[in-house]
Design a protein around this motif. Structure first.
Motif, PDB file in Angstrom:
ATOM      1  N   GLY A 244      47.968  58.166  83.516  1.00  0.00           N
ATOM      2  CA  GLY A 244      46.537  58.104  83.261  1.00  0.00           C
ATOM      3  C   GLY A 244      45.931  59.483  83.056  1.00  0.00           C
ATOM      4  O   GLY A 244      45.180  59.723  82.102  1.00  0.00           O
ATOM      5  N   LEU A 245      46.294  60.418  83.960  1.00  0.00           N
ATOM      6  CA  LEU A 245      45.732  61.765  83.868  1.00  0.00           C
ATOM      7  C   LEU A 245      46.156  62.454  82.573  1.00  0.00           C
ATOM      8  O   LEU A 245      45.345  63.124  81.922  1.00  0.00           O
ATOM      9  CB  LEU A 245      46.164  62.603  85.068  1.00  0.00           C
ATOM     10  CG  LEU A 245      45.380  62.369  86.347  1.00  0.00           C
ATOM     11  CD1 LEU A 245      45.950  63.183  87.480  1.00  0.00           C
ATOM     12  CD2 LEU A 245      43.922  62.714  86.138  1.00  0.00           C
ATOM     13  N   SER A 246      47.433  62.292  82.183  1.00  0.00           N
ATOM     14  CA  SER A 246      47.866  62.971  80.958  1.00  0.00           C
ATOM     15  C   SER A 246      47.221  62.352  79.734  1.00  0.00           C
ATOM     16  O   SER A 246      46.889  63.061  78.775  1.00  0.00           O
ATOM     17  CB  SER A 246      49.383  62.987  80.803  1.00  0.00           C
ATOM     18  OG  SER A 246      49.984  62.006  81.549  1.00  0.00           O
ATOM     19  N   LEU A 247      46.990  61.026  79.762  1.00  0.00           N
ATOM     20  CA  LEU A 247      46.279  60.389  78.645  1.00  0.00           C
ATOM     21  C   LEU A 247      44.888  60.975  78.493  1.00  0.00           C
ATOM     22  O   LEU A 247      44.467  61.381  77.400  1.00  0.00           O
ATOM     23  CB  LEU A 247      46.172  58.884  78.918  1.00  0.00           C
ATOM     24  CG  LEU A 247      46.524  57.976  77.754  1.00  0.00           C
ATOM     25  CD1 LEU A 247      47.984  58.143  77.401  1.00  0.00           C
ATOM     26  CD2 LEU A 247      46.237  56.527  78.103  1.00  0.00           C
ATOM     27  N   ILE A 248      44.171  61.052  79.639  1.00  0.00           N
ATOM     28  CA  ILE A 248      42.824  61.624  79.610  1.00  0.00           C
ATOM     29  C   ILE A 248      42.887  63.080  79.163  1.00  0.00           C
ATOM     30  O   ILE A 248      42.052  63.544  78.376  1.00  0.00           O
ATOM     31  CB  ILE A 248      42.167  61.494  80.998  1.00  0.00           C
ATOM     32  CG1 ILE A 248      41.936  60.039  81.332  1.00  0.00           C
ATOM     33  CG2 ILE A 248      40.858  62.259  81.052  1.00  0.00           C
ATOM     34  CD1 ILE A 248      41.345  59.806  82.700  1.00  0.00           C
ATOM     35  N   GLY A 249      43.916  63.816  79.637  1.00  0.00           N
ATOM     36  CA  GLY A 249      44.069  65.215  79.245  1.00  0.00           C
ATOM     37  C   GLY A 249      44.276  65.376  77.752  1.00  0.00           C
ATOM     38  O   GLY A 249      43.685  66.258  77.120  1.00  0.00           O
ATOM     39  N   VAL A 250      45.101  64.491  77.170  1.00  0.00           N
ATOM     40  CA  VAL A 250      45.338  64.568  75.731  1.00  0.00           C
ATOM     41  C   VAL A 250      44.046  64.284  74.959  1.00  0.00           C
ATOM     42  O   VAL A 250      43.681  65.020  74.030  1.00  0.00           O
ATOM     43  CB  VAL A 250      46.450  63.570  75.327  1.00  0.00           C
ATOM     44  CG1 VAL A 250      46.451  63.341  73.838  1.00  0.00           C
ATOM     45  CG2 VAL A 250      47.794  64.086  75.774  1.00  0.00           C
ATOM     46  N   LEU A 251      43.330  63.226  75.361  1.00  0.00           N
ATOM     47  CA  LEU A 251      42.070  62.903  74.681  1.00  0.00           C
ATOM     48  C   LEU A 251      41.099  64.073  74.763  1.00  0.00           C
ATOM     49  O   LEU A 251      40.470  64.456  73.768  1.00  0.00           O
ATOM     50  CB  LEU A 251      41.447  61.656  75.319  1.00  0.00           C
ATOM     51  CG  LEU A 251      42.103  60.334  74.971  1.00  0.00           C
ATOM     52  CD1 LEU A 251      41.502  59.221  75.803  1.00  0.00           C
ATOM     53  CD2 LEU A 251      41.916  60.028  73.495  1.00  0.00           C
ATOM     54  N   TRP A 252      40.990  64.684  75.957  1.00  0.00           N
ATOM     55  CA  TRP A 252      40.068  65.799  76.134  1.00  0.00           C
ATOM     56  C   TRP A 252      40.454  66.984  75.260  1.00  0.00           C
ATOM     57  O   TRP A 252      39.615  67.613  74.627  1.00  0.00           O
ATOM     58  CB  TRP A 252      40.031  66.204  77.611  1.00  0.00           C
ATOM     59  CG  TRP A 252      39.199  67.397  77.875  1.00  0.00           C
ATOM     60  CD1 TRP A 252      37.851  67.453  77.951  1.00  0.00           C
ATOM     61  CD2 TRP A 252      39.664  68.734  78.085  1.00  0.00           C
ATOM     62  NE1 TRP A 252      37.435  68.742  78.202  1.00  0.00           N
ATOM     63  CE2 TRP A 252      38.523  69.543  78.287  1.00  0.00           C
ATOM     64  CE3 TRP A 252      40.936  69.319  78.124  1.00  0.00           C
ATOM     65  CZ2 TRP A 252      38.613  70.902  78.531  1.00  0.00           C
ATOM     66  CZ3 TRP A 252      41.012  70.682  78.369  1.00  0.00           C
ATOM     67  CH2 TRP A 252      39.868  71.464  78.567  1.00  0.00           C
ATOM     68  N   SER A 253      41.791  67.283  75.207  1.00  0.00           N
ATOM     69  CA  SER A 253      42.226  68.427  74.398  1.00  0.00           C
ATOM     70  C   SER A 253      41.933  68.188  72.928  1.00  0.00           C
ATOM     71  O   SER A 253      41.516  69.101  72.213  1.00  0.00           O
ATOM     72  CB  SER A 253      43.726  68.673  74.559  1.00  0.00           C
ATOM     73  OG  SER A 253      44.100  68.540  75.872  1.00  0.00           O
ATOM     74  N   ILE A 254      42.157  66.937  72.463  1.00  0.00           N
ATOM     75  CA  ILE A 254      41.897  66.634  71.056  1.00  0.00           C
ATOM     76  C   ILE A 254      40.439  66.892  70.718  1.00  0.00           C
ATOM     77  O   ILE A 254      40.106  67.483  69.692  1.00  0.00           O
ATOM     78  CB  ILE A 254      42.272  65.173  70.729  1.00  0.00           C
ATOM     79  CG1 ILE A 254      43.776  65.005  70.780  1.00  0.00           C
ATOM     80  CG2 ILE A 254      41.757  64.783  69.354  1.00  0.00           C
ATOM     81  CD1 ILE A 254      44.236  63.608  70.492  1.00  0.00           C
ATOM     82  N   VAL A 255      39.534  66.479  71.625  1.00  0.00           N
ATOM     83  CA  VAL A 255      38.110  66.684  71.352  1.00  0.00           C
ATOM     84  C   VAL A 255      37.747  68.167  71.459  1.00  0.00           C
ATOM     85  O   VAL A 255      37.076  68.713  70.587  1.00  0.00           O
ATOM     86  CB  VAL A 255      37.255  65.843  72.334  1.00  0.00           C
ATOM     87  CG1 VAL A 255      35.804  66.207  72.211  1.00  0.00           C
ATOM     88  CG2 VAL A 255      37.463  64.378  72.067  1.00  0.00           C
ATOM     89  N   THR A 256      38.223  68.835  72.525  1.00  0.00           N
ATOM     90  CA  THR A 256      37.775  70.204  72.779  1.00  0.00           C
ATOM     91  C   THR A 256      38.362  71.196  71.782  1.00  0.00           C
ATOM     92  O   THR A 256      37.645  72.069  71.291  1.00  0.00           O
ATOM     93  CB  THR A 256      38.175  70.637  74.196  1.00  0.00           C
ATOM     94  OG1 THR A 256      37.748  69.656  75.110  1.00  0.00           O
ATOM     95  CG2 THR A 256      37.572  71.970  74.540  1.00  0.00           C
ATOM     96  N   PHE A 257      39.659  71.083  71.493  1.00  0.00           N
ATOM     97  CA  PHE A 257      40.288  72.087  70.634  1.00  0.00           C
ATOM     98  C   PHE A 257      40.356  71.632  69.180  1.00  0.00           C
ATOM     99  O   PHE A 257      40.993  72.296  68.360  1.00  0.00           O
ATOM    100  CB  PHE A 257      41.691  72.417  71.155  1.00  0.00           C
ATOM    101  CG  PHE A 257      41.684  72.909  72.568  1.00  0.00           C
ATOM    102  CD1 PHE A 257      42.283  72.168  73.571  1.00  0.00           C
ATOM    103  CD2 PHE A 257      41.064  74.097  72.902  1.00  0.00           C
ATOM    104  CE1 PHE A 257      42.266  72.609  74.879  1.00  0.00           C
ATOM    105  CE2 PHE A 257      41.043  74.546  74.204  1.00  0.00           C
ATOM    106  CZ  PHE A 257      41.651  73.801  75.190  1.00  0.00           C
ATOM    107  N   ASP A 258      39.710  70.508  68.862  1.00  0.00           N
ATOM    108  CA  ASP A 258      39.591  70.043  67.479  1.00  0.00           C
ATOM    109  C   ASP A 258      40.962  69.922  66.819  1.00  0.00           C
ATOM    110  O   ASP A 258      41.211  70.474  65.755  1.00  0.00           O
ATOM    111  CB  ASP A 258      38.708  71.031  66.700  1.00  0.00           C
ATOM    112  CG  ASP A 258      38.038  70.318  65.530  1.00  0.00           C
ATOM    113  OD1 ASP A 258      37.602  71.001  64.605  1.00  0.00           O
ATOM    114  OD2 ASP A 258      37.997  69.069  65.568  1.00  0.00           O
ATOM    115  N   LEU A 259      41.862  69.162  67.476  1.00  0.00           N
ATOM    116  CA  LEU A 259      43.238  69.089  66.974  1.00  0.00           C
ATOM    117  C   LEU A 259      43.402  68.079  65.853  1.00  0.00           C
ATOM    118  O   LEU A 259      44.394  68.073  65.156  1.00  0.00           O
ATOM    119  CB  LEU A 259      44.185  68.725  68.130  1.00  0.00           C
ATOM    120  CG  LEU A 259      44.212  69.735  69.273  1.00  0.00           C
ATOM    121  CD1 LEU A 259      45.022  69.192  70.436  1.00  0.00           C
ATOM    122  CD2 LEU A 259      44.814  71.039  68.800  1.00  0.00           C
TER     123      LEU A 259
END
Lengths: 83, 92
Positions: free
Chosen positions: B10-25
């Motif tokens: 769960g945490l890594s899923l949320i982490g991936v979603l957050w990184s995609i939004v924040t770092f514009d991947l």
């Protein structure tokens, strides 16, 4: 009924955490959607601090706990030496 | 799957979603204001959780009832145990 000191401390903690949560939520979530010339921005520090301050506070907490454990273990060792 | 694995997933899923939004991947072109809310989100969630924990602890400290008779009984038992152990040679 808990003693009045217990109740005062407990309620103080509750009020403090509610205030902190409200201020921090407005800072992080509400402010970006408010016009940049609105007066409310004067009451809040620049946005970078909303990340720096919690990180610094967490560091201070960890150092405090570590220091406390060190002092307790040291005092224990001294007591054992005397015995 | 163990609870630890579930939480990590769960945490890594949320982490991936957050990184995609924040770092514009993924070139999502999210508006500036939502970006400004997104990047402090992990720390905001930690602070919110800390505030909640503090409030629960404070509330339970304030509403914990004293038990006079149990406290007195406990003190007597402590004194009795101390006398007993001192008789058997333990030093305080």
């Amino acid at each position: 009924m808990a003693t009045w000191t217990d109740r005062a401390v407990g309620m103080g903690l509750v009020v403090f955490s509610i205030l902190l949560f409200t201020y921090y939520s407005i800072w992080v979530i509400v402010l970006p959607f408010v016009n940049s010339d609105h007066a409310i921005h004067h009451y809040f520090l620049p946005r970078e601090y909303s990340v720096i301050l919690p990180v610094v506070a967490a560091l201070v907490l960890v150092l405090f706990i570590g220091g406390f454990i060190t002092v307790v273990l040291w005092k224990n060792k001294q007591k054992k030496k005397v015995q | 799957m163990t609870k630890l694995m579930e939480w990590l997933l769960g945490l890594s899923l949320i982490g991936v979603l957050w990184s995609i939004v924040t770092f514009d991947l993924l070139d999502l072109r999210i508006s500036d204001q939502y970006l400004q809310v997104a990047w402090p989100l992990p720390i905001y969630l930690l602070v919110a959780f800390g505030c909640y924990s503090l409030a629960v602890v404070g509330y339970r400290v304030a509403t914990f009832n004293d038990c006079e008779t149990a406290a007195k009984e406990l003190q007597e038992q402590i004194q009795e145990a101390k006398r007993d152990l001192q008789k058997k040679g333990l030093h305080f």
